[in-house]
Motif scaffolding. Structure first.
Motif, mmCIF file in Angstrom:
data_model
loop_
_atom_site.group_PDB
_atom_site.id
_atom_site.type_symbol
_atom_site.label_atom_id
_atom_site.label_comp_id
_atom_site.label_asym_id
_atom_site.label_seq_id
_atom_site.Cartn_x
_atom_site.Cartn_y
_atom_site.Cartn_z
ATOM 1 N N MET A 1 0.804 -1.394 -0.105
ATOM 2 C CA MET A 1 -0.156 -0.056 -0.017
ATOM 3 C C MET A 1 0.857 1.351 0.109
ATOM 4 O O MET A 1 1.934 1.484 0.804
ATOM 5 N N PRO A 2 0.503 2.271 -0.849
ATOM 6 C CA PRO A 2 1.449 3.320 -0.903
ATOM 7 C C PRO A 2 1.233 4.407 0.138
ATOM 8 O O PRO A 2 0.157 4.662 0.895
ATOM 9 N N GLN A 3 2.198 5.213 0.334
ATOM 10 C CA GLN A 3 2.123 6.262 1.323
ATOM 11 C C GLN A 3 1.294 7.580 0.617
ATOM 12 O O GLN A 3 1.767 7.709 -0.732
ATOM 13 N N ILE A 4 0.627 8.298 1.139
ATOM 14 C CA ILE A 4 0.160 9.376 0.643
ATOM 15 C C ILE A 4 0.959 10.439 0.591
ATOM 16 O O ILE A 4 2.219 10.693 1.617
ATOM 17 N N ALA A 5 1.223 11.056 -0.712
ATOM 18 C CA ALA A 5 2.274 11.969 -0.931
ATOM 19 C C ALA A 5 1.968 13.256 -0.229
ATOM 20 O O ALA A 5 2.449 14.256 0.485
ATOM 21 N N HIS A 6 0.671 13.780 -0.535
ATOM 22 C CA HIS A 6 0.119 14.954 -0.121
ATOM 23 C C HIS A 6 -1.296 15.017 -0.587
ATOM 24 O O HIS A 6 -1.908 14.201 -1.282
ATOM 25 N N LEU A 7 -2.118 16.058 -0.100
ATOM 26 C CA LEU A 7 -3.276 16.269 -0.777
ATOM 27 C C LEU A 7 -3.386 17.540 -1.742
ATOM 28 O O LEU A 7 -2.703 18.371 -1.428
ATOM 29 N N GLU A 8 -4.138 17.484 -2.803
ATOM 30 C CA GLU A 8 -4.024 18.299 -3.585
ATOM 31 C C GLU A 8 -5.312 18.923 -4.166
ATOM 32 O O GLU A 8 -6.171 18.370 -4.399
ATOM 33 N N CYS A 9 -5.728 20.460 -3.855
ATOM 34 C CA CYS A 9 -6.785 20.897 -4.430
ATOM 35 C C CYS A 9 -7.327 20.738 -5.801
ATOM 36 O O CYS A 9 -6.297 21.042 -6.604
ATOM 37 N N SER A 10 -8.419 20.216 -6.177
ATOM 38 C CA SER A 10 -8.859 20.140 -7.298
ATOM 39 C C SER A 10 -9.066 21.141 -8.324
ATOM 40 O O SER A 10 -9.172 21.055 -9.582
ATOM 41 N N ARG A 11 -9.010 22.249 -7.726
ATOM 42 C CA ARG A 11 -9.341 23.630 -8.270
ATOM 43 C C ARG A 11 -8.089 24.553 -8.619
ATOM 44 O O ARG A 11 -7.793 24.744 -9.750
ATOM 45 N N CYS A 12 -7.397 24.840 -7.489
ATOM 46 C CA CYS A 12 -6.160 25.773 -7.535
ATOM 47 C C CYS A 12 -5.143 24.905 -7.570
ATOM 48 O O CYS A 12 -3.761 25.494 -7.613
ATOM 49 N N HIS A 13 -4.986 23.738 -7.203
ATOM 50 C CA HIS A 13 -3.857 22.815 -7.211
ATOM 51 C C HIS A 13 -2.804 22.932 -6.194
ATOM 52 O O HIS A 13 -1.637 22.385 -6.136
ATOM 53 N N PRO A 58 -5.981 -9.491 3.735
ATOM 54 C CA PRO A 58 -6.282 -8.078 3.758
ATOM 55 C C PRO A 58 -6.750 -7.591 2.299
ATOM 56 O O PRO A 58 -6.894 -6.366 2.195
ATOM 57 N N SER A 59 -7.110 -8.508 1.421
ATOM 58 C CA SER A 59 -7.507 -8.026 -0.080
ATOM 59 C C SER A 59 -8.959 -8.307 -0.214
ATOM 60 O O SER A 59 -9.121 -8.777 -1.548
ATOM 61 N N ALA A 60 -9.703 -8.443 0.688
ATOM 62 C CA ALA A 60 -11.107 -8.688 0.321
ATOM 63 C C ALA A 60 -11.920 -7.387 -0.011
ATOM 64 O O ALA A 60 -11.543 -6.441 0.383
ATOM 65 N N GLY A 61 -12.853 -7.736 -0.649
ATOM 66 C CA GLY A 61 -13.957 -6.398 -1.100
ATOM 67 C C GLY A 61 -12.965 -5.062 -1.741
ATOM 68 O O GLY A 61 -12.150 -5.760 -2.485
ATOM 69 N N MET A 62 -13.255 -4.178 -1.460
ATOM 70 C CA MET A 62 -12.432 -2.935 -2.243
ATOM 71 C C MET A 62 -10.915 -2.861 -1.896
ATOM 72 O O MET A 62 -10.247 -2.087 -2.608
ATOM 73 N N TRP A 63 -10.633 -3.668 -0.879
ATOM 74 C CA TRP A 63 -9.365 -3.450 -0.611
ATOM 75 C C TRP A 63 -8.152 -4.402 -1.318
ATOM 76 O O TRP A 63 -7.182 -4.333 -1.147
ATOM 77 N N ARG A 64 -8.821 -4.945 -2.548
ATOM 78 C CA ARG A 64 -8.177 -5.613 -3.467
ATOM 79 C C ARG A 64 -7.352 -4.718 -4.208
ATOM 80 O O ARG A 64 -6.359 -4.733 -4.735
ATOM 81 N N TYR A 65 -7.632 -3.289 -3.933
ATOM 82 C CA TYR A 65 -7.105 -2.111 -4.661
ATOM 83 C C TYR A 65 -6.167 -1.270 -3.768
ATOM 84 O O TYR A 65 -6.026 -0.195 -3.891
ATOM 85 N N ARG A 66 -5.895 -2.133 -2.649
ATOM 86 C CA ARG A 66 -4.872 -1.241 -1.597
ATOM 87 C C ARG A 66 -3.486 -0.820 -2.159
ATOM 88 O O ARG A 66 -3.049 0.154 -1.492
ATOM 89 N N ALA A 67 -3.179 -1.507 -3.527
ATOM 90 C CA ALA A 67 -2.091 -0.714 -4.022
ATOM 91 C C ALA A 67 -2.354 0.911 -4.433
ATOM 92 O O ALA A 67 -1.283 1.547 -4.685
ATOM 93 N N VAL A 68 -3.675 1.389 -4.284
ATOM 94 C CA VAL A 68 -3.928 2.717 -4.526
ATOM 95 C C VAL A 68 -4.592 3.242 -3.753
ATOM 96 O O VAL A 68 -5.528 4.052 -3.903
ATOM 97 N N LEU A 69 -4.762 2.892 -2.384
ATOM 98 C CA LEU A 69 -5.220 3.167 -1.185
ATOM 99 C C LEU A 69 -4.129 3.519 -0.161
ATOM 100 O O LEU A 69 -3.421 2.774 -0.225
ATOM 101 N N PRO A 70 -4.687 4.530 0.891
ATOM 102 C CA PRO A 70 -3.837 4.729 1.901
ATOM 103 C C PRO A 70 -3.172 3.614 2.643
ATOM 104 O O PRO A 70 -4.028 2.476 2.973
ATOM 105 N N SER A 71 -2.074 3.649 2.869
ATOM 106 C CA SER A 71 -1.453 2.197 3.772
ATOM 107 C C SER A 71 -1.869 2.615 5.241
ATOM 108 O O SER A 71 -0.807 2.702 5.905
ATOM 109 N N VAL A 72 -3.143 2.144 5.522
ATOM 110 C CA VAL A 72 -3.372 2.222 6.904
ATOM 111 C C VAL A 72 -4.190 1.330 7.122
ATOM 112 O O VAL A 72 -5.103 0.774 6.380
ATOM 113 N N GLU A 73 -4.259 0.725 8.324
ATOM 114 C CA GLU A 73 -4.975 -0.533 8.857
ATOM 115 C C GLU A 73 -6.481 -0.410 8.694
ATOM 116 O O GLU A 73 -6.932 0.825 9.233
#
Lengths: 393, 393
Positions: A1-13, A58-73
């Motif tokens: 699971m990836p670390q979050i780099a940052h949050l980005e504003c969808s409007r002003c970036h 830990p890969s049941a349901g939507m967590w199969r996409y844990r490669a693109v979700l925050p690495s938090v329990e």
């Protein structure tokens, strides 16, 4: 699971740190999106490992996409990886059955992730205004995480919405008004009460959880885009999340870019702010007066993400449209009697919209379309029973 | 998918052809089981391919086990492969969430297969007596298959059971009585009306569909048996189906034989024929008089498979027991407030039974237990709302 780099504003970036809980962009009040370093997920090899590794924790349901979700329990109740059902009458029409989620709606995806992050941040009190289904989902995940939930919803929600929220132990306030009135109350009281406002798009993780619908529908079609996606649009955050997923999947090399589906936002004629703005060519909606529809999830007079939704509909070559309640109910009966699938009223708005756009030539019967049933029809048992004329006990 | 070799009576072992629709053993009225030549499914290699090939059609949901199901084109609505949720308070306790099925209960599994076979045989009219949930499931799959459904259920079922059956277009008769009275009516009328009686165990395929719960729970535990399985027992066919699955899995070499789980049949004190027979050491139950419980799925005064259930409970070292309704409701609230899972009343009977058997020393907290939530709590919204004292609208 990836670390979050940052949050980005969808409007002003502008970028913001995800080390502490964030709400809206501090610069322009735009919606914040989660950005990761996804380099380790790049390429078809990672994509093709998803199916073989999925299914159980830990890969049941939507967590199969844990490669693109925050690495938090995760705080999980089994959400996601819902059935993709092919219509028995037209094999190009797929029904994405979100009623199979915990609490019976797609809201589980967003709140699973948002409550996961709330627990990670150590938040103790969450508050939400809801048209009904987000309330139940927040109540469930908050109970699972041991966090307080404060819920405000219209007093005339379906019985199931009220019942489940109380059963899960949330603090429930029924409001004589709409979700917009509920939002005003949360807004006025949150600072004094110490509530974190977990309203959709006013924090970055509900939309992030909902993006899994985009990954799922593409994977379930063999990593191919459909021609169109029909999404019942109250707050419209599922549609926004799916668009973010498509963008990520293209960057990752998981799908070929350049032929995204037409995104079709469906509302009820009784509350159609986005459809009206679309038709009038406006970039934003105006609050709908006297909103009224039996599709209670669509009773959202003004969506916070309206400009994003309108932009997605237009740039994808899609539309936003409204369907009268009577037509919605006829489509609900059509699908239950001919497909064996009991749609929510919101889901039936999507199926009715499909019929409409097929009839007027916007779509062909050979176009591959995914229609979202955002919730279980069973959650509206009292509402549908009344419309069927079945006597209350 | 394997060819059916024949049907075999569970009591006298007479074999019958599956070329035409069958009901009970023509010799002794025993329950018929489906037998296959399973040689092509033998061994761990076949077992281990299941996960990697599963997820999308034709291996979605319970059809991942198509290696041990009849090779007939399925009528499917996305049933099976439901979440296995670990309790947040005891990691040895697993909740099998059957509420995620189409129509919100485990009944979907049995009726998916039974209606699949009914369509294969060209049957046109199906009839069923039901405590409520089988009715909705039959109505849904019959609608999907384009077959007529004739349904008889008590007039005081939860609103959802009545509503869904009508919405799916079934012919619904509400009866002033219990499932046993409904069964009498079906029995009296079926010949004249040309109905095929799709009552559980009175045809071989509902139990065959339900056996997938046994495969699933073992696969979800890494192809290991748990120490005990708690099953809310009305008709008890799920328990019978799981036992058949365990037998098959051992023959296939998919699990090591010799340490099957204790099978625990859970009833309500308001209708406990099997628990009483178990306690009295009798091989069969007597019809329960004045059956009454808010766990409407347990309101079955006399199960057709009672002797099989009692035999399984005893030979597995398990028990059959009854829990008072008040204790069931307290467990329902306990799980919603502390786990974020809204159980059906029947599922809450299982969780209450677990607490009881832990308290009296029959089980240890370190025993690995699977508790079945046979249906979605949402399906009982009106019933639970009333018990919570929430005003009807």
């Amino acid at each position: 699971m990836p670390q979050i780099a940052h949050l980005e504003c969808s409007r002003c970036h502008q970028t913001v740190s995800a080390e502490t809980p964030q709400t809206l962009c501090p610069n322009c009040s735009g919606v914040l999106y989660v950005r990761y370093d996804l380099s380790s997920a790049r390429g078809v090899a990672v994509r093709d490992r998803i199916a073989s590794e999925a299914g159980t924790a830990p890969s049941a349901g939507m967590w199969r996409y844990r490669a693109v979700l925050p690495s938090v329990e995760p705080v999980t109740l089994g959400e996601g990886w819902t059935p993709m059902l092919q219509s028995k009458r037209n094999r190009n029409v797929y029904l994405k059955e979100e009623g199979a989620n915990p609490t019976g709606t797609f809201k589980a995806r967003g709140l699973a992730l948002a409550v996961t992050m709330a627990r990670h941040y150590g938040l103790k009190k969450l508050a939400v205004p809801s048209a009904g289904n987000a309330a139940g989902a927040l109540a469930a995940y908050a109970a699972a995480a041991g966090i307080e939930a404060h819920i405000f919803m219209p007093k005339d929600v379906p019985i199931a919405n009220h019942m489940e929220s109380v059963a899960y132990g949330a603090k429930v306030t029924l409001v004589d008004g709409l979700i917009s009135d509920c939002a005003r109350i949360v807004n006025e009281r949150k600072q004094a009460e110490g509530w974190f406002d977990i309203s959709s798009l006013k924090e970055p993780f509900r939309v992030e959880g909902k993006k899994t619908m985009g990954y799922e529908l593409v994977e379930q079609l063999g990593w191919q885009y459909p021609d169109a996606v029909f999404y019942p649009t109250g707050g419209g955050v599922g549609l926004i999340g799916m668009w973010k997923a498509f963008e990520e999947m293209e960057q990752l090399g998981w799908v070929a870019p350049g032929k995204r589906p037409k995104m079709i936002a469906v509302q009820s004629s009784g509350c159609a702010p986005i459809a009206r703005a679309f038709e009038e060519g406006k970039p934003a909606s105006e609050a709908w007066q006297n909103a009224s529809t039996f599709a209670s999830g669509l009773r959202v007079p003004k969506a916070y993400g309206d400009t994003i939704i309108l932009d997605i509909c237009r740039s994808s070559g899609g539309v936003a449209l409204a369907i009268p309640d009577d037509t919605i109910f006829q489509s609900l009966l059509d699908w239950s009697r001919n497909e064996g699938i009991l749609l929510s009223p919101e889901g039936a708005a999507a199926t009715a919209a499909y019929d409409h756009l097929l009839a007027n030539g916007y779509l062909k019967a050979t176009d591959r379309c995914v229609l979202f049933n955002t919730g279980a029809g069973l959650k509206y048992a009292d509402v549908i029973a009344e419309k069927l004329g079945l006597t209350a006990k």
